[in-house]
Design an enzyme around this catalytic site. Structure first.
Site, PDB file in Angstrom:
ATOM      1  N   ASP A   1      43.312  15.782 -35.941  1.00 13.24           N
ATOM      2  CA  ASP A   1      42.288  15.808 -36.990  1.00 13.24           C
ATOM      3  C   ASP A   1      41.620  14.447 -37.162  1.00 13.24           C
ATOM      4  O   ASP A   1      40.522  14.346 -37.684  1.00 13.24           O
ATOM      5  CB  ASP A   1      42.920  16.239 -38.318  1.00 13.24           C
TER       6      ASP A   1
ATOM      7  N   LYS B   1      45.385  -4.045 -24.550  1.00 16.28           N
ATOM      8  CA  LYS B   1      46.622  -3.667 -25.243  1.00 16.28           C
ATOM      9  C   LYS B   1      46.787  -4.537 -26.492  1.00 16.28           C
ATOM     10  O   LYS B   1      46.687  -5.778 -26.410  1.00 16.28           O
ATOM     11  CB  LYS B   1      47.808  -3.865 -24.303  1.00 16.28           C
TER      12      LYS B   1
ATOM     13  N   LYS C   1      41.664  28.936 -44.193  1.00 12.29           N
ATOM     14  CA  LYS C   1      41.063  28.516 -42.914  1.00 12.29           C
ATOM     15  C   LYS C   1      40.203  29.627 -42.319  1.00 12.29           C
ATOM     16  O   LYS C   1      39.145  29.380 -41.760  1.00 12.29           O
ATOM     17  CB  LYS C   1      42.144  28.103 -41.906  1.00 12.29           C
TER      18      LYS C   1
ATOM     19  N   ASP D   1      35.513  19.363 -35.552  1.00 16.85           N
ATOM     20  CA  ASP D   1      36.273  20.613 -35.649  1.00 16.85           C
ATOM     21  C   ASP D   1      35.698  21.598 -34.625  1.00 16.85           C
ATOM     22  O   ASP D   1      34.646  22.207 -34.842  1.00 16.85           O
ATOM     23  CB  ASP D   1      36.198  21.187 -37.074  1.00 16.85           C
ATOM     24  N   ILE D   2      36.398  21.731 -33.507  1.00 20.79           N
ATOM     25  CA  ILE D   2      35.897  22.540 -32.383  1.00 20.79           C
ATOM     26  C   ILE D   2      35.750  24.009 -32.794  1.00 20.79           C
ATOM     27  O   ILE D   2      34.731  24.656 -32.549  1.00 20.79           O
ATOM     28  CB  ILE D   2      36.860  22.423 -31.175  1.00 20.79           C
TER      29      ILE D   2
ATOM     30  N   ASN E   1      50.524  14.697 -30.960  1.00 19.56           N
ATOM     31  CA  ASN E   1      51.423  15.551 -31.738  1.00 19.56           C
ATOM     32  C   ASN E   1      52.396  16.265 -30.804  1.00 19.56           C
ATOM     33  O   ASN E   1      52.337  16.092 -29.590  1.00 19.56           O
ATOM     34  CB  ASN E   1      50.622  16.535 -32.596  1.00 19.56           C
TER      35      ASN E   1
ATOM     36  N   PHE F   1      44.149  29.459 -34.908  1.00 20.68           N
ATOM     37  CA  PHE F   1      45.559  29.373 -35.275  1.00 20.68           C
ATOM     38  C   PHE F   1      45.643  28.538 -36.544  1.00 20.68           C
ATOM     39  O   PHE F   1      44.771  27.714 -36.809  1.00 20.68           O
ATOM     40  CB  PHE F   1      46.375  28.697 -34.169  1.00 20.68           C
TER      41      PHE F   1
HETATM   42  O1  PMT Z   1      51.835  24.075 -28.010  1.00 17.12           O
HETATM   43  P1  PMT Z   1      53.117  24.677 -28.531  1.00 17.12           P
HETATM   44  O2  PMT Z   1      54.274  23.695 -28.500  1.00 17.12           O
HETATM   45  O3  PMT Z   1      53.442  25.988 -27.867  1.00 17.12           O
HETATM   46  O4  PMT Z   1      52.906  24.993 -30.079  1.00 17.12           O
HETATM   47  C1  PMT Z   1      52.009  25.989 -30.473  1.00 17.12           C
HETATM   48  C2  PMT Z   1      51.206  25.591 -31.715  1.00 17.12           C
HETATM   49  C3  PMT Z   1      52.144  25.449 -32.911  1.00 17.12           C
HETATM   50  C4  PMT Z   1      50.480  24.265 -31.459  1.00 17.12           C
HETATM   51  C5  PMT Z   1      50.153  26.739 -31.933  1.00 17.12           C
HETATM   52  O5  PMT Z   1      50.839  27.941 -32.183  1.00 17.12           O
HETATM   53  C6  PMT Z   1      49.226  26.408 -33.105  1.00 17.12           C
HETATM   54  O6  PMT Z   1      49.516  26.663 -34.264  1.00 17.12           O
HETATM   55  N1  PMT Z   1      48.043  25.810 -32.788  1.00 17.12           N
HETATM   56  C7  PMT Z   1      47.082  25.296 -33.781  1.00 17.12           C
HETATM   57  C8  PMT Z   1      47.576  23.970 -34.295  1.00 17.12           C
HETATM   58  C9  PMT Z   1      46.629  23.349 -35.292  1.00 17.12           C
HETATM   59  O7  PMT Z   1      46.020  22.367 -34.982  1.00 17.12           O
HETATM   60  O8  PMT Z   1      46.511  24.015 -36.401  1.00 17.12           O
HETATM   61  P2  PMT Z   1      45.527  23.558 -37.652  1.00 17.12           P
HETATM   62  O9  PMT Z   1      45.959  24.414 -38.763  1.00 17.12           O
HETATM   63  O10 PMT Z   1      45.573  22.076 -37.837  1.00 17.12           O
HETATM   64  O11 PMT Z   1      44.084  23.941 -37.138  1.00 17.12           O
HETATM   65  C10 PMT Z   1      43.484  25.199 -37.432  1.00 17.12           C
HETATM   66  C11 PMT Z   1      42.670  25.677 -36.246  1.00 17.12           C
HETATM   67  O12 PMT Z   1      41.565  24.778 -36.026  1.00 17.12           O
HETATM   68  C12 PMT Z   1      43.427  25.745 -34.927  1.00 17.12           C
HETATM   69  O13 PMT Z   1      42.998  26.902 -34.247  1.00 17.12           O
HETATM   70  C13 PMT Z   1      42.985  24.488 -34.181  1.00 17.12           C
HETATM   71  O14 PMT Z   1      42.987  24.713 -32.757  1.00 17.12           O
HETATM   72  C14 PMT Z   1      41.554  24.305 -34.694  1.00 17.12           C
HETATM   73  N2  PMT Z   1      41.105  22.906 -34.758  1.00 17.12           N
HETATM   74  C15 PMT Z   1      41.725  22.015 -35.570  1.00 17.12           C
HETATM   75  C16 PMT Z   1      41.239  20.715 -35.674  1.00 17.12           C
HETATM   76  C17 PMT Z   1      40.103  20.346 -34.911  1.00 17.12           C
HETATM   77  N3  PMT Z   1      39.626  19.117 -34.958  1.00 17.12           N
HETATM   78  N4  PMT Z   1      39.513  21.247 -34.115  1.00 17.12           N
HETATM   79  C18 PMT Z   1      39.987  22.507 -34.026  1.00 17.12           C
HETATM   80  O15 PMT Z   1      39.439  23.334 -33.265  1.00 17.12           O
END
Ligand code: PMT
Length: 411
Positions: free
Chosen positions: A279, A289, A337, A306-307, A210, A323
């Protein structure tokens, strides 16, 4: 040591004989790692030429508020947002008076009003002007508002008198400015932060990834370190410089990020999940390849771990901050969330492209956050990620401290 590494510093120079000393100060700020932009009042340009500061700072010097060319490049609002701190050295008696009264009749004073960055003033003037009750009242007003005053020092003055009113030396000003960034709010606390994207391999050369640049997570790591924390930063693939004094561990996939987080989480009191963890990953990553003989190819995907949710299930668990990256219904989705993953706090940001097809949230220097917790909601307006990270770390430190008090109370 680069005590101001990567900091954006606006050096304001007002009219006074000590303006010549700001030339050396500019060098010292750059030696300390700062990116310096100089803003001069018209009176300052009578003492030293803008060209001197342009050569020393490596950036154009800003002098006029109503300058079409300058406003089309980096105008006063962009400059105000660009700054991590504004230092005015020398700050004349007139400058102190204008700031104390909120005047905005030139570029420098307008910038000070328009910027949310910390403001520091290094006064320099004749000792009688400094001791004048009007100046002293202005100093009291400014200090009450949280403006930092560096000096003045006592000694012989350009006017031939001796007393209080000399500009502090360059190294003293650099040290004082560096200390502005060290809040000590997280002194003695261990903080684990994830940053950047994860890459989920399709074959040895292709992956699902991403647009995350890692900037938000790295800015948080720097801000947490400046607040006194011991910081471990687990980063997906990105090309950013590791903040000073931060332990960085590089990973590539969501599975590697999970394993590394779980190896380190036990000794951390705060976990901040800023990484954009994929995800989904390909169910099978090809060892060779993939060839493009077929017109279409379907890649079967499976969910990653999901960490964040796993960390928040730990017992005992750290203070957990997630986040939420959303393209619509930012607040509603973030609240879901917060509950679903049982978080202490969530920082929601809108991501995608803005009306001008510029990246927002992801892969941008700027961001805006809506921070939600059981105690309410705080909006952190659009700002550079470095400045925003400091605000967020302040909020996290406040909430963590309350959380710890509650835990101690119920224990
Ligand atoms: O890296 P930059 O270019 O500075 O951009 C910053 C950012 C936009 C990436 C950052 O501000 C941000 O929003 N990070 C979280 C991105 C994200 O994956 O959001 P989500 O809504 O999909 O996930 C929710 C939360 O679960 C996040 O804290 C994520 O780290 C966590 N997660 C998600 C999926 C997963 N498999 N494991 C996780 O821990």
């Amino acid at each position: 040591m680069n005590t101001l590494n990567s900091k954006h510093i606006i050096l304001g120079i007002t009219g006074g004989i000590a303006a010549y000393k700001s030339a050396e100060l500019t060098r010292r700020l750059r030696d300390a790692g700062a990116d310096v932009r100089v803003v001069m009042t018209r009176a300052a340009t009578e003492f030293v030429t803008p060209l001197t500061f342009q050569a020393l700072s490596g950036n154009p010097v800003h002098t006029e508020l109503l300058d079409e060319k300058a406003e089309a490049g980096m105008g006063h609002i962009q400059l105000a947002r660009w700054a991590d701190a504004v230092l005015i050295a020398p700050a004349s008696a007139n400058c102190l008076a204008k700031l104390a009264h909120g005047r905005a009749d030139d570029l420098l004073t307008t910038l000070c009003l328009a910027s949310e960055a910390p403001l520091a003033l290094a006064p320099a003037m004749n000792r009688v002007m400094w001791q004048d009750p009007a100046t002293q009242d202005n100093v009291v007003t400014l200090k009450k508002r949280g403006v930092a005053l560096f000096g003045p020092a006592v000694g012989s003055q350009a006017c031939g008198e001796t007393g209080e009113g000399r500009l502090l030396d360059g190294p003293e000003l650099v040290a004082a400015l560096s200390s502005l960034f060290k809040s000590g709010l997280l002194q003695g606390i261990d903080v684990l932060i994830t940053a950047g994207p994860t890459y989920e391999p399709i074959d040895p050369v292709r992956f699902i990834g991403n647009r995350s640049s890692g900037r938000m997570g790295f800015a948080l790591a720097r801000a947490a370190r400046e607040a006194g924390a011991k910081v471990t930063l687990i980063s997906g693939p990105c090309h950013l410089t590791t903040p000073d004094d931060v332990q960085r561990i590089d990973v590539e996939t969501a599975a590697q990020m999970l394993t590394t987080v779980m190896q380190h989480i036990a000794r951390n009191q705060i976990f901040i999940s800023a990484a954009a963890v994929a995800d989904y990953r390909p169910r099978v990553a090809s060892q060779q390849k993939l060839k493009k003989q077929q017109a279409e190819r379907i890649i079967e995907l499976e969910r990653t771990e999901d960490i964040l949710a796993q960390v928040s299930q730990l017992e005992p668990r750290p203070f957990v901050v997630g986040f939420a990256a959303e393209t619509e219904n930012v607040e509603r989705n973030a609240r879901k969330k917060l509950e679903r993953k049982a978080l202490d706090m969530i920082a929601a940001n809108r991501v995608g492209k803005d009306a001008n097809a510029q990246d927002i949230g992801f892969n941008s220097e700027y961001n805006a956050l809506q921070v939600i917790s059981a105690n309410g909601e705080v909006k952190l307006e659009l700002a550079r990620k470095t400045a925003l990270a400091r605000e967020l770390i302040k909020l996290i430190a406040e909430h963590y401290s309350k959380h710890r008090q509650q835990q101690e109370h119920t224990a």
